[in-house]
Design a protein around this motif. Sequence first.
Motif, PDB file in Angstrom:
ATOM      1  N   MET A  38      -6.877  -0.929  11.659  1.00 34.62           N
ATOM      2  CA  MET A  38      -7.435  -0.828  10.341  1.00 34.62           C
ATOM      3  C   MET A  38      -6.369  -0.412   9.329  1.00 34.62           C
ATOM      4  N   LYS A  39      -5.460   0.431   9.789  1.00 32.45           N
ATOM      5  CA  LYS A  39      -4.398   0.898   8.900  1.00 32.45           C
ATOM      6  C   LYS A  39      -3.484  -0.273   8.502  1.00 32.45           C
ATOM      7  N   LYS A  40      -3.244  -1.200   9.459  1.00 32.44           N
ATOM      8  CA  LYS A  40      -2.370  -2.341   9.175  1.00 32.44           C
ATOM      9  C   LYS A  40      -3.014  -3.279   8.161  1.00 32.44           C
ATOM     10  N   ILE A  41      -4.332  -3.457   8.268  1.00 25.80           N
ATOM     11  CA  ILE A  41      -5.018  -4.342   7.324  1.00 25.80           C
ATOM     12  C   ILE A  41      -4.970  -3.752   5.922  1.00 25.80           C
ATOM     13  N   ALA A  42      -5.223  -2.448   5.809  1.00 34.81           N
ATOM     14  CA  ALA A  42      -5.173  -1.794   4.503  1.00 34.81           C
ATOM     15  C   ALA A  42      -3.758  -1.853   3.922  1.00 34.81           C
ATOM     16  N   PHE A  43      -2.751  -1.667   4.753  1.00 33.27           N
ATOM     17  CA  PHE A  43      -1.368  -1.760   4.290  1.00 33.27           C
ATOM     18  C   PHE A  43      -1.041  -3.174   3.816  1.00 33.27           C
ATOM     19  N   GLY A  44      -1.569  -4.194   4.518  1.00 32.80           N
ATOM     20  CA  GLY A  44      -1.341  -5.580   4.117  1.00 32.80           C
ATOM     21  C   GLY A  44      -1.959  -5.884   2.768  1.00 32.80           C
ATOM     22  N   PHE A  45      -3.202  -5.400   2.553  1.00 30.32           N
ATOM     23  CA  PHE A  45      -3.837  -5.614   1.263  1.00 30.32           C
ATOM     24  C   PHE A  45      -3.069  -4.896   0.147  1.00 30.32           C
ATOM     25  N   ALA A  46      -2.590  -3.690   0.407  1.00 30.70           N
ATOM     26  CA  ALA A  46      -1.840  -2.950  -0.597  1.00 30.70           C
ATOM     27  C   ALA A  46      -0.533  -3.667  -0.935  1.00 30.70           C
ATOM     28  N   ALA A  47       0.141  -4.194   0.077  1.00 29.63           N
ATOM     29  CA  ALA A  47       1.399  -4.911  -0.170  1.00 29.63           C
ATOM     30  C   ALA A  47       1.138  -6.178  -0.969  1.00 29.63           C
TER      31      ALA A  47
END
Length: 82
Positions: free
Chosen positions: A1-10
């Motif tokens: 979940m952390k990776k998905i949120a980081f991808g959206f932020a990037a």
Amino acid sequence: MKKIAFGFAAALALGLATLAAPASAAPAAAPAFGLTNIPHPGVTNAYVTRRVVRRGPHCTVRKIVRRGPYGQRIVTTKRFCR
């Protein structure tokens, strides 16, 4: 979940960065003297044709389905050569 949120932020950060950057107002480069898009009479187009060489006949087997005298299916196979 952390990776998905980081991808959206990037992705959001990159999207905002492209909108904030000023557009390049540099004019299109003019062609050099003597270089134009007009085709030269000395230059001709190359025409390439595809040739298929078959050694002997090319045969396929087709199934022919028809109805018999009492309504049953009759399947026959026949060779078609060209």
